[in-house]
Enzyme design. Structure first.
Site, PDB file in Angstrom:
ATOM      1  N   ALA A  42       0.837  -1.207   0.000  1.00  0.00           N
ATOM      2  CA  ALA A  42       0.000   0.000   0.000  1.00  0.00           C
ATOM      3  C   ALA A  42       0.873   1.259   0.000  1.00  0.00           C
ATOM      4  O   ALA A  42       0.566   2.236  -0.700  1.00  0.00           O
ATOM      5  CB  ALA A  42      -0.925  -0.022   1.209  1.00  0.00           C
ATOM      6  N   GLU A 140       5.484  -9.283   1.393  1.00  0.00           N
ATOM      7  CA  GLU A 140       4.570  -9.351   2.544  1.00  0.00           C
ATOM      8  C   GLU A 140       3.258 -10.063   2.217  1.00  0.00           C
ATOM      9  O   GLU A 140       2.310  -9.982   2.996  1.00  0.00           O
ATOM     10  CB  GLU A 140       4.288  -7.939   3.097  1.00  0.00           C
ATOM     11  CG  GLU A 140       5.471  -7.405   3.892  1.00  0.00           C
ATOM     12  CD  GLU A 140       5.198  -6.101   4.638  1.00  0.00           C
ATOM     13  OE1 GLU A 140       5.950  -5.800   5.571  1.00  0.00           O
ATOM     14  OE2 GLU A 140       4.230  -5.383   4.274  1.00  0.00           O
ATOM     15  N   ALA A 249       8.929   3.551   5.794  1.00  0.00           N
ATOM     16  CA  ALA A 249       8.452   3.787   4.422  1.00  0.00           C
ATOM     17  C   ALA A 249       9.438   4.550   3.547  1.00  0.00           C
ATOM     18  O   ALA A 249       9.085   4.938   2.430  1.00  0.00           O
ATOM     19  CB  ALA A 249       7.081   4.460   4.391  1.00  0.00           C
ATOM     20  N   ALA A 250      10.663   4.740   4.021  1.00  0.00           N
ATOM     21  CA  ALA A 250      11.665   5.389   3.158  1.00  0.00           C
ATOM     22  C   ALA A 250      11.908   4.524   1.918  1.00  0.00           C
ATOM     23  O   ALA A 250      11.870   5.011   0.781  1.00  0.00           O
ATOM     24  CB  ALA A 250      12.969   5.590   3.925  1.00  0.00           C
ATOM     25  N   GLY A 251      12.102   3.219   2.152  1.00  0.00           N
ATOM     26  CA  GLY A 251      12.330   2.300   1.024  1.00  0.00           C
ATOM     27  C   GLY A 251      11.104   2.215   0.125  1.00  0.00           C
ATOM     28  O   GLY A 251      11.219   2.114  -1.100  1.00  0.00           O
ATOM     29  N   ASP A 252       9.919   2.268   0.716  1.00  0.00           N
ATOM     30  CA  ASP A 252       8.682   2.186  -0.084  1.00  0.00           C
ATOM     31  C   ASP A 252       8.513   3.440  -0.943  1.00  0.00           C
ATOM     32  O   ASP A 252       8.102   3.361  -2.101  1.00  0.00           O
ATOM     33  CB  ASP A 252       7.459   2.044   0.840  1.00  0.00           C
ATOM     34  CG  ASP A 252       7.511   0.749   1.638  1.00  0.00           C
ATOM     35  OD1 ASP A 252       8.144  -0.209   1.165  1.00  0.00           O
ATOM     36  OD2 ASP A 252       6.941   0.709   2.741  1.00  0.00           O
TER      37      ASP A 252
HETATM   38  P1  ATP Z   1      12.619   1.291   5.463  1.00  0.00           P
HETATM   39  O1  ATP Z   1      12.584  -0.214   5.672  1.00  0.00           O
HETATM   40  O2  ATP Z   1      12.948   2.067   6.709  1.00  0.00           O
HETATM   41  O3  ATP Z   1      11.464   1.815   4.706  1.00  0.00           O
HETATM   42  P2  ATP Z   1      14.804   0.615   3.719  1.00  0.00           P
HETATM   43  O4  ATP Z   1      15.745  -0.091   4.650  1.00  0.00           O
HETATM   44  O5  ATP Z   1      14.026  -0.204   2.761  1.00  0.00           O
HETATM   45  O6  ATP Z   1      13.865   1.597   4.518  1.00  0.00           O
HETATM   46  P3  ATP Z   1      16.793   2.611   3.233  1.00  0.00           P
HETATM   47  O7  ATP Z   1      17.984   2.165   2.469  1.00  0.00           O
HETATM   48  O8  ATP Z   1      16.945   2.770   4.699  1.00  0.00           O
HETATM   49  O9  ATP Z   1      15.591   1.655   2.835  1.00  0.00           O
HETATM   50  O10 ATP Z   1      16.283   4.020   2.686  1.00  0.00           O
HETATM   51  C1  ATP Z   1      15.747   4.180   1.377  1.00  0.00           C
HETATM   52  C2  ATP Z   1      16.081   5.559   0.899  1.00  0.00           C
HETATM   53  O11 ATP Z   1      15.541   6.512   1.831  1.00  0.00           O
HETATM   54  C3  ATP Z   1      17.576   5.877   0.827  1.00  0.00           C
HETATM   55  O12 ATP Z   1      18.135   5.498  -0.418  1.00  0.00           O
HETATM   56  C4  ATP Z   1      17.562   7.399   1.029  1.00  0.00           C
HETATM   57  O13 ATP Z   1      17.259   8.012  -0.197  1.00  0.00           O
HETATM   58  C5  ATP Z   1      16.394   7.619   1.979  1.00  0.00           C
HETATM   59  N1  ATP Z   1      16.834   7.679   3.384  1.00  0.00           N
HETATM   60  C6  ATP Z   1      16.757   6.724   4.326  1.00  0.00           C
HETATM   61  N2  ATP Z   1      17.253   7.131   5.510  1.00  0.00           N
HETATM   62  C7  ATP Z   1      17.650   8.409   5.321  1.00  0.00           C
HETATM   63  C8  ATP Z   1      18.238   9.422   6.162  1.00  0.00           C
HETATM   64  N3  ATP Z   1      18.527   9.179   7.446  1.00  0.00           N
HETATM   65  N4  ATP Z   1      18.507  10.627   5.603  1.00  0.00           N
HETATM   66  C9  ATP Z   1      18.225  10.892   4.312  1.00  0.00           C
HETATM   67  N5  ATP Z   1      17.662   9.994   3.479  1.00  0.00           N
HETATM   68  C10 ATP Z   1      17.378   8.773   3.966  1.00  0.00           C
HETATM   69  O1  RIB Z   2       8.081  -0.494   4.881  1.00  0.00           O
HETATM   70  C1  RIB Z   2       7.319   0.032   5.942  1.00  0.00           C
HETATM   71  C2  RIB Z   2       6.136  -0.836   6.204  1.00  0.00           C
HETATM   72  O2  RIB Z   2       6.574  -2.106   6.633  1.00  0.00           O
HETATM   73  C3  RIB Z   2       5.240  -0.336   7.319  1.00  0.00           C
HETATM   74  O3  RIB Z   2       4.237   0.542   6.871  1.00  0.00           O
HETATM   75  C4  RIB Z   2       4.692  -1.618   7.933  1.00  0.00           C
HETATM   76  O4  RIB Z   2       3.338  -1.796   7.739  1.00  0.00           O
HETATM   77  C5  RIB Z   2       5.516  -2.739   7.318  1.00  0.00           C
HETATM   78  O5  RIB Z   2       4.797  -3.434   6.394  1.00  0.00           O
END
Ligand code: ATP
Ligand code: RIB
Length: 316
Positions: A42, A140, A249-252
């Protein structure tokens, strides 16, 4: 514009802000609590939509208030929710999220209805995606469904993007059907056996995954940014310098924005820059879908932060 079909999870996130994670047996006073719509599928659908793409979501929720809230959150973001299935007798998925003062999170998921997505429902949706469209998946929902969709979407000539989070085994023959594999450093290490600690090790890990048959690999490395490797080129895009409030949700956001940008005909390099800016902005506020920025907000943010692409290289 071609459509993005997201097949994945919907969770209600129970977000607890805490100064630190309690030790075993310890009780701690937290700083705040919020219910926020989330779930990797989502979230990525909302991100792609806010980036300007036309997005349809397929997934399952329970017949409960969280399910209604998930519908509403996607609908108000502009996602086509006609592919959502409401299952009587199942609960909507929930994610228990602890957010520390540093912005780092710890998540426990109770899949609920997400675990009941059926292969035929997913494949029927894939068969309706028009030429030029993309299918976006995560880990998921049941793995067998993910693999069946990847195979079917590739056979139909659609663009296949897999974000293998949380990490689970992927057969080589499925990996070979993937156009864009977007994963973080932990997931990259699990799949490649190479610990990602910088650009050199990201390249080695991505190289191994390319050798497995993936077209293009993107490894996100948190506050460091993101790295893209294709057989012809590599790019490294540093993240913007921000104060992290919550990285959920940074990765999303990255994945949804990247795929939306690709379908809008931006090249890999420009799509990477946009996705990194959007994800950097996301970490500055609390929650999953509530923190995913609009395209307009990302453009404004980019004017101030001006993320420059560095380390790009043509591989001959
Ligand atoms: P999550 O599981 O927390 O959603 P993730 O582990 O899948 O994230 P990350 O590599 O942590 O993914 O982050 C994805 C993107 O978000 C990075 O490439 C970057 O652009 C941005 N990002 C994450 N953390 C930061 C931070 N502390 N400052 C700036 N940008 C960030
Ligand atoms: O990537 C972030 C998401 O992981 C959260 O919104 C949570 O629901 C888990 O699925």
């Amino acid at each position: 514009m071609p459509e993005i079909l997201v097949i994945g999870s919907l969770n209600m996130d129970l977000v607890v802000q805490t100064p630190r994670v309690p030790a075993a047996g310890e009780t701690l006073a937290g700083n705040g609590f919020k219910l926020v719509p989330g779930g990797k599928g989502a979230n990525q659908a909302v991100a792609a939509c806010r980036a300007g793409a036309s997005v349809k979501m397929v997934g399952c929720v329970g017949a409960d208030v969280f399910g209604d809230a998930m519908h509403e959150s996607l609908r108000s973001a502009g996602v086509d929710t006609s592919g959502l299935v409401t299952l009587k007798g199942q609960s909507t998925g929930v994610a228990d999220i602890l957010v520390e003062a540093s912005g780092e999170n710890r998540i426990i998921i109770i899949p609920g209805a997400n675990a009941w997505l059926e292969e035929q429902t997913a494949l029927a949706a894939v068969s309706k995606v028009a030429d030029g469209g993309a299918v976006l998946l995560q880990h998921e929902v049941p793995l067998a469904v993910v693999h069946a969709v990847v195979r079917a979407a590739a056979a139909a000539g659609l663009i296949v993007c897999l974000n293998p989070a949380p990490i689970l085994p992927i057969p080589l023959e499925v990996l070979a059907c993937v156009d864009y594999l977007i994963l973080n450093e932990t997931e990259a290490e699990a799949l490649s056996g190479i610990r990602v600690m910088g650009q050199d090790t990201a390249r080695q890990a991505a190289d191994k995954l390319l050798a497995g048959g993936v077209d293009k690999v993107i490894i996100t490395v948190g506050s460091t940014g993101a790295y893209l490797l294709s057989p012809e080129r590599e790019f490294y895009q540093p993240a913007c310098d921000v104060t992290a409030v919550d990285t959920t949700a940074a990765g999303d956001t990255f994945t949804g924005y990247f795929m939306a940008a690709r379908l809008q005909d931006l090249d890999d390099e420009s799509a990477l820059r946009l996705a990194v800016a959007a994800a950097s902005l996301t970490v500055t506020s609390l929650g999953a879908q509530s923190s995913i920025p609009t395209r307009q907000a990302v453009e404004l943010f980019s004017q101030v932060h001006r993320p420059e692409l560095t380390g790009q290289k043509i591989i001959l």
